[in-house]
Design an enzyme around this catalytic site. Structure first.
Site, PDB file in Angstrom:
ATOM      1  N   SER A  77       0.878  -0.890  -0.275  1.00  0.00           N
ATOM      2  CA  SER A  77       0.175   0.272   0.000  1.00  0.00           C
ATOM      3  C   SER A  77       0.438   1.355  -0.191  1.00  0.00           C
ATOM      4  O   SER A  77       2.379   0.670   0.734  1.00  0.00           O
ATOM      5  CB  SER A  77      -1.104   0.021   1.471  1.00  0.00           C
ATOM      6  N   TYR A 105      -0.273  -0.342   9.966  1.00  0.00           N
ATOM      7  CA  TYR A 105      -1.415  -0.274   9.117  1.00  0.00           C
ATOM      8  C   TYR A 105       0.115  -0.713   8.256  1.00  0.00           C
ATOM      9  O   TYR A 105       1.028  -1.524   7.752  1.00  0.00           O
ATOM     10  CB  TYR A 105      -2.079   0.036   8.470  1.00  0.00           C
TER      11      TYR A 105
END
Lengths: 328, 328
Positions: free
Chosen positions: A127, A151
């Site tokens: 990501s 994350y």
């Protein structure tokens, strides 16, 4: 060839499997066996009933990654993750799944490889959350990863592991740094980035949507169709062209929230736009404004990865793929 | 204040403790308690006998990090590591100590912090091995970490964890990316970088040394005294000045192996230089030429970290600190 999709019930996972159902030669090889794993039951398209096995499992549970690898899949799509908002709130769960689950998978491959030669391709969904403010105007391929969420930290760590395991000859890894996928179909999930899709998807079917940030927020996008295309391309790619730097920032579209809204207005009119309700949320705003806004994704582009170049295209793809080409 | 040094029997650890013995105000606060931990027994300078406790422990053993944190140290120097050569050969051991040991330490702090408010400073010894070829001529502070060794991978991952735990308010972390420390005193260890020191240290006392790479190899150096200085400075520093990017490339000296040898010639003459035996080792050469050669360490320099600017200085410091100012 045996293909394993981990996270097969997630949005990109499902679309990837549907793509395979629609064109069984899409990966450039015959899929004789397909294993679909997720924490919830993965749907199986009718065209793949004969080759598919569905596993409901938690990647963070001891022994589960080994079960996945016991079948010696040739190509592994690793798309499973606790999303950003949840990983930020539940520190333990985020690390357990996003870091430990990924590492346990890589370790299971290493142990299988030590038992008997085995060298699968591992395509990992990373990501742009691996990056953190402040940024240059465009983030180049050599910019450092200083995530501002747990994350993003977990994704950046898994990228490092992927590169090291690849370097050691344990597997053939590729990290795909996804832009924010937009327009996400279905219902909102816990991702802090959800609103980027909600403000288009809901008004396109006459529903209200909440915009928790300012229209001047800039972000980096690709459609679900482009995201699936990245993974398909990664399965087909000659990895010798990549070299040891195995994590690639995917191409995408840099756009303002305001530009999303103007594209919506062009496609669906003022009435659709009027369904967007402004409701500032400082917690969301804080996470989102820490994210990257624009990239020069040269390496991935040179390797043949492709994304959209306008929000009009992104909306058109949503209408084609989710709403049978129409909107109310 | 209670100071914990993990890796206190290692070269930098011992020198850091000796520095504290020589100047008990060196950290800018009074050290009322000192815990020295290592896999082997840490030496205690006489001046610190009253405050020091020695622990012999394996950071990778379950429960050991918790024991270290039970004493709620205010400042933690985390210098323990499996060195690069060994971590490359023993994949499991390198990950167990360098990654899992560090993470278990950070987790122990988090759990102590959850039990009762606790916010120690954690100063972590990282390495320029987090970088991997190809490089720009000078590596800037925003260059990405693409290590080409498992050791470098483990350091880069620990850096990411350190930044995330700091961001979450669990501790006040600083990562110190050490240049190759040169001249290392004592005996050669398993680090692939050992020869950079050996070819100076051994000839300075009339002993032969092996040079396994070409003289044209360029690398990045700081003396043991400078390395200790980095850690002392990190203990004293106002961390509000650092911001969220907690891992800092330390300043150093970029020099060729040939420049090392010419400095040796100036200090100790041709006879010393003639004790260097060329014995090319492709395995060492492969690891070393993957390492960084030059940096623009602007952030750390602006924050007040300092290193040497010539190999003559590095040799002089070795003579002063290890050989009572003389050489044979």
């Amino acid at each position: 060839m045996h293909v394993l999709v981990i996270g097969a019930a997630g949005m990109v996972g499902r679309k990837l499997v549907e793509q395979l159902a629609a064109d069984q030669a899409v990966f450039g090889f015959e899929v004789s066996r397909l294993t679909l794993a997720d924490a919830i039951e993965s749907p199986v398209p009718p065209a793949l009933q004969d080759v598919a096995t569905v596993l409901t499992m938690d990647l963070a549970e001891p022994g589960e990654p080994e079960k996945l690898i016991a079948g010696r899949p040739d190509v592994i799509f690793h798309l499973a993750a606790i999303v950003s908002g949840e990983a930020e709130v539940d520190f333990d769960k985020g690390y357990a799944v996003n870091l430990d689950g990924s590492r346990a998978l890589f370790e299971a491959i290493r142990h299988e490889n030590m038992r008997e030669p085995y060298f699968p391709r591992v395509i990992f969904a990373s990501s742009i959350a691996v990056f953190g403010q402040p940024f240059p105007e465009k983030i180049g391929d050599e910019f450092f990863t200083t995530p501002l969420t747990s994350y993003g930290t977990q994704k950046a760590i898994t990228e490092l592991l992927l590169a090291d395991y690849t370097r050691k000859g344990i597997f053939d890894g590729i990290g795909i740094r996804l832009p924010t996928v937009c327009i996400r179909p279905g219902k909102p999930n816990k991702a802090a980035s959800g609103f980027f899709s909600n403000i288009l998807r809901e008004p396109l079917v006459g529903q209200e949507a909440v915009l928790p940030v300012d229209e001047s927020v800039r972000h980096w996008f690709a459609s679900p169709r482009a995201a699936v295309g990245f993974f398909v391309h990664a399965a087909r790619l000659d990895t010798a062209r990549i070299g040891p730097r195995r994590n690639l920032t995917m191409p995408g579209l840099s756009a303002l929230v305001g530009e999303e809204i103007e594209a919506l207005r062009r496609v669906a009119g003022d009435k659709a736009v009027s369904l967007i309700r402004r409701e500032p949320d400082p917690a969301i705003e804080k996470i989102v404004t820490g994210w990257a806004t624009d990239f020069d994704a040269r390496r991935a582009t040179e390797l043949g990865f492709r994304a959209e170049t306008s929000f009009d295209d992104i909306i058109r793809i949503h209408l084609e793929d989710e709403l049978e080409g129409k909107h109310p």
